[in-house]
Design a protein around this motif. Sequence first.
Motif, PDB file in Angstrom:
ATOM      1  N   PHE A  66       0.858  -1.192   0.000  1.00  0.00           N
ATOM      2  CA  PHE A  66       0.000   0.000   0.000  1.00  0.00           C
ATOM      3  C   PHE A  66       0.890   1.235   0.000  1.00  0.00           C
ATOM      4  O   PHE A  66       2.058   1.173   0.358  1.00  0.00           O
ATOM      5  CB  PHE A  66      -0.967  -0.006   1.190  1.00  0.00           C
ATOM      6  N   GLU A  67       0.301   2.356  -0.433  1.00  0.00           N
ATOM      7  CA  GLU A  67       1.103   3.571  -0.613  1.00  0.00           C
ATOM      8  C   GLU A  67       0.994   4.562   0.526  1.00  0.00           C
ATOM      9  O   GLU A  67       1.903   5.336   0.777  1.00  0.00           O
ATOM     10  CB  GLU A  67       0.651   4.276  -1.903  1.00  0.00           C
ATOM     11  N   SER A  68      -0.156   4.560   1.195  1.00  0.00           N
ATOM     12  CA  SER A  68      -0.391   5.608   2.173  1.00  0.00           C
ATOM     13  C   SER A  68      -1.257   5.118   3.329  1.00  0.00           C
ATOM     14  O   SER A  68      -2.011   4.162   3.187  1.00  0.00           O
ATOM     15  CB  SER A  68      -1.079   6.787   1.467  1.00  0.00           C
ATOM     16  N   ILE A 111      -3.220  12.837  -2.981  1.00  0.00           N
ATOM     17  CA  ILE A 111      -3.790  11.569  -3.467  1.00  0.00           C
ATOM     18  C   ILE A 111      -3.688  11.510  -4.988  1.00  0.00           C
ATOM     19  O   ILE A 111      -3.488  12.531  -5.644  1.00  0.00           O
ATOM     20  CB  ILE A 111      -5.275  11.398  -3.040  1.00  0.00           C
ATOM     21  N   HIS A 112      -3.804  10.301  -5.537  1.00  0.00           N
ATOM     22  CA  HIS A 112      -3.863  10.148  -6.989  1.00  0.00           C
ATOM     23  C   HIS A 112      -4.793   8.993  -7.329  1.00  0.00           C
ATOM     24  O   HIS A 112      -5.113   8.166  -6.470  1.00  0.00           O
ATOM     25  CB  HIS A 112      -2.458   9.933  -7.580  1.00  0.00           C
ATOM     26  N   MET A 115      -4.827   5.058  -6.024  1.00  0.00           N
ATOM     27  CA  MET A 115      -3.896   4.968  -4.897  1.00  0.00           C
ATOM     28  C   MET A 115      -4.390   3.928  -3.879  1.00  0.00           C
ATOM     29  O   MET A 115      -5.587   3.877  -3.563  1.00  0.00           O
ATOM     30  CB  MET A 115      -3.842   6.349  -4.234  1.00  0.00           C
ATOM     31  N   LYS A 116      -3.469   3.085  -3.389  1.00  0.00           N
ATOM     32  CA  LYS A 116      -3.833   2.044  -2.412  1.00  0.00           C
ATOM     33  C   LYS A 116      -3.511   2.532  -1.002  1.00  0.00           C
ATOM     34  O   LYS A 116      -2.376   2.923  -0.727  1.00  0.00           O
ATOM     35  CB  LYS A 116      -3.041   0.759  -2.686  1.00  0.00           C
ATOM     36  N   VAL A 117      -4.518   2.470  -0.125  1.00  0.00           N
ATOM     37  CA  VAL A 117      -4.316   2.960   1.243  1.00  0.00           C
ATOM     38  C   VAL A 117      -4.779   1.934   2.272  1.00  0.00           C
ATOM     39  O   VAL A 117      -5.556   1.029   1.970  1.00  0.00           O
ATOM     40  CB  VAL A 117      -5.085   4.286   1.481  1.00  0.00           C
ATOM     41  N   LEU A 137     -13.409   8.123   0.095  1.00  0.00           N
ATOM     42  CA  LEU A 137     -12.199   7.695  -0.611  1.00  0.00           C
ATOM     43  C   LEU A 137     -12.556   7.091  -1.970  1.00  0.00           C
ATOM     44  O   LEU A 137     -11.900   7.361  -2.972  1.00  0.00           O
ATOM     45  CB  LEU A 137     -11.419   6.679   0.225  1.00  0.00           C
ATOM     46  N   THR A 138     -13.621   6.282  -1.986  1.00  0.00           N
ATOM     47  CA  THR A 138     -14.062   5.652  -3.231  1.00  0.00           C
ATOM     48  C   THR A 138     -14.446   6.716  -4.261  1.00  0.00           C
ATOM     49  O   THR A 138     -14.147   6.578  -5.444  1.00  0.00           O
ATOM     50  CB  THR A 138     -15.257   4.711  -2.948  1.00  0.00           C
ATOM     51  N   GLU A 139     -15.082   7.794  -3.784  1.00  0.00           N
ATOM     52  CA  GLU A 139     -15.496   8.888  -4.677  1.00  0.00           C
ATOM     53  C   GLU A 139     -14.311   9.532  -5.396  1.00  0.00           C
ATOM     54  O   GLU A 139     -14.444  10.034  -6.504  1.00  0.00           O
ATOM     55  CB  GLU A 139     -16.255   9.963  -3.884  1.00  0.00           C
ATOM     56  N   VAL A 140     -13.134   9.542  -4.730  1.00  0.00           N
ATOM     57  CA  VAL A 140     -11.954  10.149  -5.371  1.00  0.00           C
ATOM     58  C   VAL A 140     -11.005   9.078  -5.930  1.00  0.00           C
ATOM     59  O   VAL A 140      -9.827   9.313  -6.177  1.00  0.00           O
ATOM     60  CB  VAL A 140     -11.202  11.116  -4.407  1.00  0.00           C
ATOM     61  N   ASN A 141     -11.569   7.860  -6.120  1.00  0.00           N
ATOM     62  CA  ASN A 141     -10.845   6.743  -6.733  1.00  0.00           C
ATOM     63  C   ASN A 141      -9.585   6.320  -5.966  1.00  0.00           C
ATOM     64  O   ASN A 141      -8.550   6.028  -6.553  1.00  0.00           O
ATOM     65  CB  ASN A 141     -10.494   7.077  -8.197  1.00  0.00           C
ATOM     66  N   VAL A 142      -9.711   6.301  -4.639  1.00  0.00           N
ATOM     67  CA  VAL A 142      -8.632   5.777  -3.787  1.00  0.00           C
ATOM     68  C   VAL A 142      -9.072   4.383  -3.345  1.00  0.00           C
ATOM     69  O   VAL A 142     -10.204   4.186  -2.913  1.00  0.00           O
ATOM     70  CB  VAL A 142      -8.381   6.709  -2.576  1.00  0.00           C
TER      71      VAL A 142
END
Length: 201
Positions: A66-68, A111-112, A115-117, A137-142
């Motif tokens: 995961f990234e963050s 965020i991008h 992105m995997k958190v 988070l889902t709304e911003v494609n995380v």
Amino acid sequence: MEFVKEFVTFLHQKGIIKFGEFTLASGKSSSYYVDLRLVPSYPHEFRMMIKYLENQITEDIGLENFESIVSVPTGGLVIGSALAIEIVKPLIYVRSKPKDYGTSKSVEGKIHDGMKVVMIDDVATTGGSVVNAIKSLTEVNVSIKDAYVIVDRMEGADEALAELGVKMHSILNILQIAEVLYEQKMIEVEILDKVKKQISK
């Protein structure tokens, strides 16, 4: 298991977990109250908790997967921040409601897309605040697949998260805490029974 015993004893001795009659933020009554916001006032135990959490995540999913770290203010944010520093990962957080000035964002931090958190929170009851954060988070494609809490109150949070495709992990659950304290003769059997009754509701 050594950490669990030691940490549970600490929680009880410092009044971080109390037994009695309490009204929760949701308005529900409870036979116990957990206030993990007190833990950072004890840096040694706080650090021990963060290291244990780090080891759990490393074993379960691997730090490279995961990234963050993401958290929800305020309880989980202190834990999430300390963990992010420890494992040298970025930290983002989700506001309970978007700020009504500036950029009006609900997710704060870099965020991008895709992105995997991993989500960090302090205590889970029904999972409401984490569920809302996951939706933001889902709304911003995380992308989020795992959430970690320190204490699971065992009142439906894991099912609520599972419905969104997120697995909830916990360091401790309330039954485990009550059983450890009962075994060490720190609480009476009546208290243990009350906790069991509350979970089965």
